[in-house]
Design a protein around this motif. Sequence first.
Motif, PDB file in Angstrom:
ATOM      1  N   SER A 116      42.630  40.813  51.296  1.00 57.09           N
ATOM      2  CA  SER A 116      42.456  41.873  50.296  1.00 57.09           C
ATOM      3  C   SER A 116      41.030  41.909  49.793  1.00 57.09           C
ATOM      4  N   GLU A 117      40.408  40.743  49.608  1.00 58.92           N
ATOM      5  CA  GLU A 117      39.013  40.709  49.157  1.00 58.92           C
ATOM      6  C   GLU A 117      38.084  41.326  50.203  1.00 58.92           C
ATOM      7  N   VAL A 118      38.310  41.009  51.491  1.00 61.23           N
ATOM      8  CA  VAL A 118      37.459  41.568  52.553  1.00 61.23           C
ATOM      9  C   VAL A 118      37.591  43.083  52.595  1.00 61.23           C
ATOM     10  N   LEU A 119      38.821  43.589  52.513  1.00 63.05           N
ATOM     11  CA  LEU A 119      39.019  45.039  52.556  1.00 63.05           C
ATOM     12  C   LEU A 119      38.430  45.713  51.319  1.00 63.05           C
ATOM     13  N   SER A 120      38.482  45.041  50.169  1.00 61.43           N
ATOM     14  CA  SER A 120      37.865  45.615  48.966  1.00 61.43           C
ATOM     15  C   SER A 120      36.356  45.752  49.151  1.00 61.43           C
ATOM     16  N   GLU A 121      35.727  44.749  49.756  1.00 62.77           N
ATOM     17  CA  GLU A 121      34.280  44.837  50.027  1.00 62.77           C
ATOM     18  C   GLU A 121      33.972  45.962  50.996  1.00 62.77           C
ATOM     19  N   LEU A 122      34.834  46.163  52.008  1.00 64.25           N
ATOM     20  CA  LEU A 122      34.609  47.250  52.960  1.00 64.25           C
ATOM     21  C   LEU A 122      34.730  48.606  52.276  1.00 64.25           C
ATOM     22  N   ARG A 123      35.666  48.738  51.335  1.00 64.86           N
ATOM     23  CA  ARG A 123      35.795  50.007  50.608  1.00 64.86           C
ATOM     24  C   ARG A 123      34.553  50.282  49.755  1.00 64.86           C
ATOM     25  N   GLU A 164      38.970  57.381  53.409  1.00 66.14           N
ATOM     26  CA  GLU A 164      40.353  57.233  52.978  1.00 66.14           C
ATOM     27  C   GLU A 164      41.094  56.486  54.085  1.00 66.14           C
ATOM     28  N   VAL A 165      41.409  55.231  53.825  1.00 66.69           N
ATOM     29  CA  VAL A 165      42.084  54.393  54.826  1.00 66.69           C
ATOM     30  C   VAL A 165      43.333  53.803  54.182  1.00 66.69           C
ATOM     31  N   ALA A 166      44.479  53.953  54.856  1.00 68.31           N
ATOM     32  CA  ALA A 166      45.727  53.341  54.380  1.00 68.31           C
ATOM     33  C   ALA A 166      45.759  51.884  54.828  1.00 68.31           C
ATOM     34  N   VAL A 167      45.811  50.981  53.866  1.00 65.61           N
ATOM     35  CA  VAL A 167      45.745  49.546  54.156  1.00 65.61           C
ATOM     36  C   VAL A 167      47.053  48.900  53.724  1.00 65.61           C
ATOM     37  N   ARG A 168      47.629  48.072  54.607  1.00 60.80           N
ATOM     38  CA  ARG A 168      48.844  47.314  54.289  1.00 60.80           C
ATOM     39  C   ARG A 168      48.586  45.842  54.573  1.00 60.80           C
ATOM     40  N   VAL A 169      48.673  45.021  53.526  1.00 64.92           N
ATOM     41  CA  VAL A 169      48.496  43.574  53.651  1.00 64.92           C
ATOM     42  C   VAL A 169      49.802  42.906  53.227  1.00 64.92           C
ATOM     43  N   LEU A 204      36.372  34.921  60.272  1.00 63.35           N
ATOM     44  CA  LEU A 204      37.316  35.507  61.233  1.00 63.35           C
ATOM     45  C   LEU A 204      37.875  36.826  60.704  1.00 63.35           C
ATOM     46  N   LEU A 205      38.353  36.820  59.429  1.00 63.36           N
ATOM     47  CA  LEU A 205      38.942  38.028  58.859  1.00 63.36           C
ATOM     48  C   LEU A 205      37.892  39.121  58.684  1.00 63.36           C
ATOM     49  N   GLU A 206      36.669  38.738  58.303  1.00 65.19           N
ATOM     50  CA  GLU A 206      35.621  39.747  58.157  1.00 65.19           C
ATOM     51  C   GLU A 206      35.349  40.445  59.480  1.00 65.19           C
ATOM     52  N   ASN A 207      35.327  39.699  60.599  1.00 69.28           N
ATOM     53  CA  ASN A 207      35.090  40.308  61.908  1.00 69.28           C
ATOM     54  C   ASN A 207      36.239  41.202  62.336  1.00 69.28           C
ATOM     55  N   LEU A 208      37.508  40.686  62.226  1.00 70.72           N
ATOM     56  CA  LEU A 208      38.647  41.464  62.695  1.00 70.72           C
ATOM     57  C   LEU A 208      38.877  42.689  61.826  1.00 70.72           C
ATOM     58  N   LEU A 209      38.877  42.521  60.474  1.00 66.99           N
ATOM     59  CA  LEU A 209      39.086  43.670  59.600  1.00 66.99           C
ATOM     60  C   LEU A 209      37.891  44.618  59.635  1.00 66.99           C
TER      61      LEU A 209
END
Length: 733
Positions: free
Chosen positions: A594-601, A608-613, A629-634
Amino acid sequence: MAANPPHSTSPPSPVQSAWRLRRSHVLAGLVLLGSLLMVTLYARGAGERERRLAEASFVADADQLAEAVRQRLLQYELSLRGGVALHSAAVETPTARQWRGYVEGLDIRRQLPGMMGIGYVAYLDPQSLAELQLRQRAAGEGLFTLTPRGVRPHYGAILYFEPEIDSSRLAIGYDQYSDPTRRAAMDAARDSGEVRLSAPVRLRQFGREGQAGVLLFSAVYRTARLPMSRAGRETALVGWVYAPFRTAEFIDRSMIPVDHALAFRIVDVSDGVEAPLLASDGWTEGDGPGSEVLHTVTQQLYGRSWRYDFQHVGPLASAGMRELQATLITGVVASLLLFAVVMTLAQTQSRAETLAHRLSDSYRRSEQRFRNAMQYSAIGMVLLDRNGTILESNPAMADIAGVSGTALTGTLFNGYFVDGNDDVSRSREMEALREGVHRSTRRLRRDDGDIREVHLASTLMPGDGGSDVARLVQVDDVTERLRAEAQVHALNRTLESRVEQRTRELTQANQELESFAYIVSHDLRAPLRSIDGFGRILAERYGAVIDAQGQDYLARVRNAAARMDQLIDALLKMSRISRGEFKRVPLDLSRMASEVLSELRQTDAGREVAVRVAPDLQADGDPALVRNLLENLLGNAWKFTANTARATIEFGAEPGGVFYVADNGAGFNAEYAGKLFRPFQRLHRDDEFKGHGVGLASVRRIVERHGGTIDAVGRPDGGATFRFSLAPSAQRR
């Protein structure tokens, strides 16, 4: 065996036969006593069982009576609901003639025995009471008189009661709402919309209080449909249909069958207060004989709790007692027959002695089979006495020792072993033998001086005190097998040494390779900085004299230098992944993703991206490496969904400790999936999606460093799914 020959048997003497016959007579007497005792015990048990059956039958009859009362009251309830339906269907209150016609149609005397009749009670206030009196006077019915007199907020006056007799006619006009007991039941029927039963009251007879009884009330509303709220029911109430019945005569008049041996009473136990309703003729009060309550049933009837207490009139017995007496007589006769059978068996004593001779022959044959097993066994076998002297041996043992079988007999068994004089080992062996089979490996010296490794299995021989044989020892020559095992162990040690050497060499090579990559990366930066610096000076100072094509060439040179610098940074990051300190701790992957995706936003706020964690995703791993690892994949999922409408990214887990990152972006051709995790390998052009081709290579190194695996599936324009684990499969199971 020669050391323990079987004893010969002789026919029994006449004295011995007579003694055995007398012993058989004593046995027959004991059998007779035992069988009679068993019959007595059976009689006691069967009697107790019959008593329990009688109790069960009594309880069943009692429950049936209580259920019959419930069913009779249910019939009364249906008749009351019919009266309610008559009022609901009429536009105005039914007339006395209509009410009489309805009650006569019920045929109460035959269809509803035990019920005194059915009446209607009007719910009135002072104004409606005055209007009622005026209507009845205008109709020529005389003055409607209310009893007891007095001004009250509401009245529950009896208007009709059928069948009409002298006692019921005098009850017309009685205000049932003035009596607290009746009013409680009437209010309960009004508020619930159901039929309700009153507590015990004194019924009105000839205009005065008479016999004890109870009343059933069912509320009548202005509308056919039951109002939903309590206030609505009170507002819509117009009266009650009620039915009284005398409790003392209820059972007899309602034609409920009652067993002559069943005495009972019914007690109203609502609100914790016991109020007797009725008692049968055979009911006994007090603590005297026959007053014991054997069964109690409590029923919830129309808002009241009735308790039924049951007594048994006379002794409690079942119809099976006569059969029990017949069974007891049969058991005594069978015991006598069994005694006769045992006496007859005494005459078969001679046959038993013949059987004993046959058993002796069987013993001799068993001994011969044992000797044959020793003779032809491939394992050495010896029989020892209590001093350890060899009494007998087989040919296999003679071959192992290198001597003849006759030379072994009479010698000490321990004398053939290198440690034969070890008293400590011998004492331990004897202690182990007392508990079972003792197994050991010892060194045997052959007659020619050769040393052999043998496996011994010793066991004590069962037998009587006169037998010479004390132990049986099996000797197995395992010299060649032990030599082969030693060679295997030596080869294993050599192989382990080679593996350890190759591991050291591989580790050293990896260290040299990482150092080489780090040094080369740093050495390449100097010429790149020179190229970029001189290109920038050339663009700033001589840009005016360079044509457009020259400007384009110069820009390409600087861009290539910048890209080379970025590739060197990626190479350094990859080397750090392999060289950094590794520390495995529990991780919250859901929070980290969730933190990685928040930084990407934040970096790309316009998307507008639908994200499900998935919640509560837990794993053990190195925090810095797993975040990389998560930063690269996400980050790849975010990047490759840039051109997708309604982009979705999902991070979840599958059974077995496998996690996945899925998207519906550009995807890739499955034929080139093997190139994804190679450094500097890309499946998309740089003008489509920016990148260096080292992100997934870093991901693979991180996963492998954790001992896990990673794979990817996808299709062009159909999205991609990356599955990975952070632990070996054995640990995940």
